[in-house]
Scaffold this motif. Structure first.
Motif, PDB file in Angstrom:
ATOM      1  N   PHE A 146      -5.750   0.501   6.894  1.00 25.04           N
ATOM      2  CA  PHE A 146      -5.327   1.770   7.493  1.00 25.04           C
ATOM      3  C   PHE A 146      -4.558   2.535   6.427  1.00 25.04           C
ATOM      4  N   ILE A 147      -5.029   3.728   6.098  1.00 20.32           N
ATOM      5  CA  ILE A 147      -4.359   4.553   5.085  1.00 20.32           C
ATOM      6  C   ILE A 147      -3.711   5.736   5.788  1.00 20.32           C
ATOM      7  N   PRO A 190      -0.073  -8.254   9.601  1.00 22.66           N
ATOM      8  CA  PRO A 190      -0.337  -7.111   8.718  1.00 22.66           C
ATOM      9  C   PRO A 190       0.542  -7.117   7.469  1.00 22.66           C
ATOM     10  N   THR A 191      -0.006  -6.542   6.427  1.00 26.43           N
ATOM     11  CA  THR A 191       0.733  -6.332   5.181  1.00 26.43           C
ATOM     12  C   THR A 191       0.992  -4.836   5.064  1.00 26.43           C
ATOM     13  N   TYR A 192       2.214  -4.472   4.756  1.00 27.68           N
ATOM     14  CA  TYR A 192       2.624  -3.076   4.599  1.00 27.68           C
ATOM     15  C   TYR A 192       2.844  -2.848   3.113  1.00 27.68           C
ATOM     16  N   THR A 193       2.108  -1.889   2.549  1.00 27.30           N
ATOM     17  CA  THR A 193       2.171  -1.719   1.103  1.00 27.30           C
ATOM     18  C   THR A 193       2.090  -0.246   0.709  1.00 27.30           C
ATOM     19  N   PRO A 198       9.433   7.498   6.754  1.00 28.22           N
ATOM     20  CA  PRO A 198       9.580   6.068   7.035  1.00 28.22           C
ATOM     21  C   PRO A 198       8.239   5.443   7.402  1.00 28.22           C
ATOM     22  N   GLY A 199       7.458   5.112   6.401  1.00 31.38           N
ATOM     23  CA  GLY A 199       6.136   4.553   6.604  1.00 31.38           C
ATOM     24  C   GLY A 199       5.591   3.992   5.310  1.00 31.38           C
ATOM     25  N   SER A 200       4.396   3.466   5.376  1.00 30.95           N
ATOM     26  CA  SER A 200       3.722   2.874   4.224  1.00 30.95           C
ATOM     27  C   SER A 200       2.445   3.640   3.934  1.00 30.95           C
TER      28      SER A 200
END
Length: 132
Positions: free
Chosen positions: A28-29, A2-5, A16-18
């Motif tokens: 996933f938004i 996964p990519t966290y952006t 503490p999240g993206s």
């Protein structure tokens, strides 16, 4: 993997999240409220305007990944007052083709971050899968 952006047009998350997690198949938004938007403070308390601004931000985030609301497969909505559901639905439905609505959960939550009335979370199928 996964990519966290984060959406560069939004303020950095205060939690503490993206904003988004993207894998080979889905986007996933994280739950968005008008408090998460730099222009949303004036809309607080107006369910239609909160919904409009959040849906616009979600649309932009989906477009960043080459998608649109047509790719959304699941939506979670939290409202501070379920009696405002028809107001929300009036704006929400504008973003989908009739009869092609994603699976959805809608709950009443007494307290939503930032004193907002609406929070919306989205899961969408990715249009472009990475090469394997």
């Amino acid at each position: 993997m996964p990519t966290y952006t984060n959406d560069p047009t939004l303020p950095t998350p205060s939690f503490p999240g993206s904003h988004m997690v993207i894998d080979d198949h889905y986007v996933f938004i994280s739950g968005l409220t008008v408090a998460d938007l730099s222009n949303g403070h004036a809309a607080r308390g107006d369910v239609k305007e909160e919904t409009r601004l959040v849906m616009r931000a979600i649309s932009r985030m989906l477009e960043m990944e080459g998608g649109s609301f047509a790719d959304v497969v699941r939506v979670d909505i939290h409202l501070t007052d379920l009696h405002t559901l028809q107001e929300l639905d009036g704006v929400y439905a504008e973003h989908f083709d009739p009869g092609r609505y994603p699976a959805r959960t809608c709950t009443e939550s007494a307290n939503i971050c930032g004193g907002c009335s609406v929070e919306i979370t989205v899961m969408a199928k990715r249009q472009h899968q990475s090469a394997q």
